[in-house]
Design an enzyme around this catalytic site. Sequence first.
Site, PDB file in Angstrom:
ATOM      1  N   GLU A 167      12.153   6.335   2.964  1.00  0.00           N
ATOM      2  CA  GLU A 167      12.525   7.722   3.242  1.00  0.00           C
ATOM      3  C   GLU A 167      13.482   7.864   4.432  1.00  0.00           C
ATOM      4  OE1 GLU A 167       8.698   9.692   3.374  1.00  0.00           O
ATOM      5  OE2 GLU A 167       8.276   9.175   1.288  1.00  0.00           O
ATOM      6  N   ASN A 208      13.513   3.105  -0.475  1.00  0.00           N
ATOM      7  CA  ASN A 208      12.690   4.004  -1.295  1.00  0.00           C
ATOM      8  C   ASN A 208      12.774   5.407  -0.704  1.00  0.00           C
ATOM      9  OD1 ASN A 208      10.543   4.254  -3.367  1.00  0.00           O
ATOM     10  ND2 ASN A 208       9.162   4.659  -1.636  1.00  0.00           N
ATOM     11  N   HIS A 244       8.110  12.360  -7.156  1.00  0.00           N
ATOM     12  CA  HIS A 244       7.016  13.325  -7.023  1.00  0.00           C
ATOM     13  C   HIS A 244       7.523  14.653  -7.591  1.00  0.00           C
ATOM     14  CE1 HIS A 244       4.583  10.586  -4.731  1.00  0.00           C
ATOM     15  NE2 HIS A 244       5.569  10.367  -3.890  1.00  0.00           N
ATOM     16  N   GLU A 272       6.652   6.206  -7.438  1.00  0.00           N
ATOM     17  CA  GLU A 272       5.472   6.993  -7.035  1.00  0.00           C
ATOM     18  C   GLU A 272       5.279   8.197  -7.949  1.00  0.00           C
ATOM     19  OE1 GLU A 272       5.639   7.949  -2.820  1.00  0.00           O
ATOM     20  OE2 GLU A 272       6.356   5.946  -2.299  1.00  0.00           O
ATOM     21  N   ASP A 274       4.372  11.261 -10.022  1.00  0.00           N
ATOM     22  CA  ASP A 274       3.353  12.258 -10.366  1.00  0.00           C
ATOM     23  C   ASP A 274       4.075  13.547 -10.696  1.00  0.00           C
ATOM     24  OD1 ASP A 274       3.836  13.134  -7.674  1.00  0.00           O
ATOM     25  OD2 ASP A 274       2.087  12.035  -6.958  1.00  0.00           O
TER      26      ASP A 274
HETATM   27  O1  9MR Z   1      -0.694   8.460  -0.635  1.00  0.00           O
HETATM   28  C1  9MR Z   1      -0.480   8.398   0.760  1.00  0.00           C
HETATM   29  C2  9MR Z   1      -1.496   9.285   1.452  1.00  0.00           C
HETATM   30  O2  9MR Z   1      -2.792   8.756   1.273  1.00  0.00           O
HETATM   31  C3  9MR Z   1      -1.167   9.375   2.910  1.00  0.00           C
HETATM   32  O3  9MR Z   1      -2.032  10.312   3.517  1.00  0.00           O
HETATM   33  C4  9MR Z   1       0.268   9.817   3.072  1.00  0.00           C
HETATM   34  C5  9MR Z   1       0.627   9.925   4.519  1.00  0.00           C
HETATM   35  O4  9MR Z   1       1.969  10.020   4.721  1.00  0.00           O
HETATM   36  O5  9MR Z   1       1.124   8.893   2.425  1.00  0.00           O
HETATM   37  C6  9MR Z   1       0.910   8.879   1.069  1.00  0.00           C
HETATM   38  O6  9MR Z   1       1.852   8.074   0.433  1.00  0.00           O
HETATM   39  C7  9MR Z   1       3.215   8.456   0.565  1.00  0.00           C
HETATM   40  C8  9MR Z   1       4.041   7.212   0.431  1.00  0.00           C
HETATM   41  O7  9MR Z   1       3.609   6.254   1.341  1.00  0.00           O
HETATM   42  C9  9MR Z   1       5.514   7.521   0.638  1.00  0.00           C
HETATM   43  N1  9MR Z   1       5.953   8.563  -0.239  1.00  0.00           N
HETATM   44  C10 9MR Z   1       5.157   9.758  -0.257  1.00  0.00           C
HETATM   45  C11 9MR Z   1       3.693   9.416  -0.506  1.00  0.00           C
HETATM   46  C12 9MR Z   1       2.868  10.682  -0.611  1.00  0.00           C
HETATM   47  O8  9MR Z   1       2.810  11.346   0.618  1.00  0.00           O
END
Ligand code: 9MR
Length: 497
Positions: A167, A208, A244, A272, A274
Site C-alpha cells: 500500500e 501490493n 476489496h 485479498e 472480498d
Molecule cells: O485482515 C487484517 C486485519 O486482521 C487487521 O486488523 C488489519 C489491520 O490493518 O489488517 C488486515 O489485513 C489488511 C492487509 O494486511 C492489507 N490490506 C488490507 C487488509 C484489510 O485491512
Amino acid sequence: MAAQLRAARRPGRALAALALAAAGGLLAAATVGSGPAGAAGTTLRDLAEAKGSYFGTALTQSNLNSSTITAIAGTQFDMVTPGNEMKWDTTEPSAGNFNFGPGDQIVSFAKAHSMRVRGHTLVWHSQLPNWVSSLPTAQVQAAMEKHVTTEVTHYKGQVYSWDVVNEPFNEDGTLRTDAFTNAMGSGYIADALRTAHAADPNAKLYLNDYNIEGLGAKSDAMYALVSSLKQQGVPIDGVGFESHFIVGQVPSSLKANMQRFTALGVDVAITELDDRMPVPASAANLAQQATDYAYVVNSCLAVSGCVGVSQWGVGDPDSWIPDFFSGYGAATMYDNNYQPKAAYNAVVTALGGSTASPSPSVSSSPSASPSSSPSSSSSPSSSASPSVPPTGAACKVTTQVSSWNTGLTENVTVTNTGGSAVNGWKLAFTLPGGQSVTNAWNATVSPATGQVTASNLSYNAAIPAGGSTSFGFQANHTGNAAAASGFTLNGVACAAG
Ligand code: 9MR
C-alpha cells in the site's frame, strides 16, 4: 511453472487428507475426497490447479483453532496468506527482537496441507511498531534492510512470494508519506525489493495495494512505478491487486488493467478478494456477489500473467469487513455457517467445474443467477434411492426466504429429531404455484416446480440423531414468494420449526 508446482505439491495431498481424517473432526473425516462445504467432487484448489492457477485464502493464527475454518482452508484452498502474522509489529515488535512463531504456525499449516504461502508483508506504514516510526530518519534504512533480510532469510524457500511493499500510494497516486518515504523518499521501494531479492532470490517479489484494480490515478501511479523499476533492473515480479470490492462495483477495466501490467513483464494476482454488502444480505446482493466473483475469476483466467486469486479470509464470520465497515459484511464465498454461497458456486463454474445443479428440467428453465450450472450433477439422481428406509426420520424443518420482485432464495434446515442417524436423505416438499427452482446448493432439487425433492450430496448424507443440515435453492416466482411447505424426510412428515 504452474505444472511443476502442481507436480511437486501433489504427493502431499494424500498426507493432508490423512491428517485431517486422523484429527477426528466429524467435518474433516466426512469430507475427504470432495471437500467440506463445497461442490461435490470438486474443490476450488483442484479446479484452479487444473487451469494452472491457484485459489488462496488469508488465515490468522486464531483461525487455526477453528476446525471448521481449517477443514475448509486445507481442502478448498492451495495458497495461504497470513492475515497478520508476518507483519512488522508481530515479527519485530522491538528493535532486533524477532518473533516468527505465529508466522511459522501458518507456514506449518500450509505445508501440512500442501498449500503455498504468500508472505505478507515486509514494509508497510500500518501495523508498524512505534519504534520504527520514531527512529531518527538516518537510521530507518538500516532498520528496514535488517528487517527485510532477517524475515526473508527466515522464510527462505518456504514462501512463494512476498508482498515486499504494501500500500505505497495515496488515492490520488502520490506516494504515501510514512517513516520510509520520510527517510528515503521513493527510493525505499527499490531498496526493499533489492534487499529481499538478495535474501531469497527464488521468492516472487510483489508490490501490493488496494484501489488499483481498475484504470485510474492510483493504478496509473503503480504502473509508472513498476515500469520505472523494470527499466532500472530492480527485482520486481508482480503486482498484487487487493480487490476489496463493494458488491456491484467491480471495475469493468479490471482485465485491461491487468493486461497493461503483465505487458511490463510482471505477474499480477488478486491478493485479498472480498465483496461486501449491507447486512443482512439481500438475495439480490448475494446474486450480484456471485456475478462479481465470477467476473474476477474469469478476468484472471483470461490474462496469462494473472497467477491466481486469494480471498481475504475463509468465510463471513472470520472476515475483517464487519469490524472495519459498519453495517457491511457477507463479503466472502462462505456464509455465517460456513456454507458455500452463490459466489462459491459461481467461482466453481468459472473455474470449469460443475456445481450441485438441479435436474435437466430445472436447468433448462431461465436462471436468475450466473451461478447456476446447466451441466449435470455428480450427486445421486432423484430416482437413485426412492426407497431409503425412514430410519430415525423424525424431523423438524425451518425455512428462511429472501425474495425480490421476480426471484427468491430459500434456505432450509432439517433437523433429525429421531433417535438414530439418517444416512442418505430425501426431503420432499411442495413449492407454491408459480415458483420454479433455478439452482440449488448443498442438495440436488428436482423437479423445478410443484412437488419437489431435495436429495443429499455425498458430503452431507449423514445427519446424526439430534443433528441438522442445511441446503438452499434459488427460484423464480410470479408473485407468490412464500416458503415451501409439507416437508417429509425419507417419507416421514416433519414438524415445522
Ligand atoms: O485482515 C487484517 C486485519 O486482521 C487487521 O486488523 C488489519 C489491520 O490493518 O489488517 C488486515 O489485513 C489488511 C492487509 O494486511 C492489507 N490490506 C488490507 C487488509 C484489510 O485491512
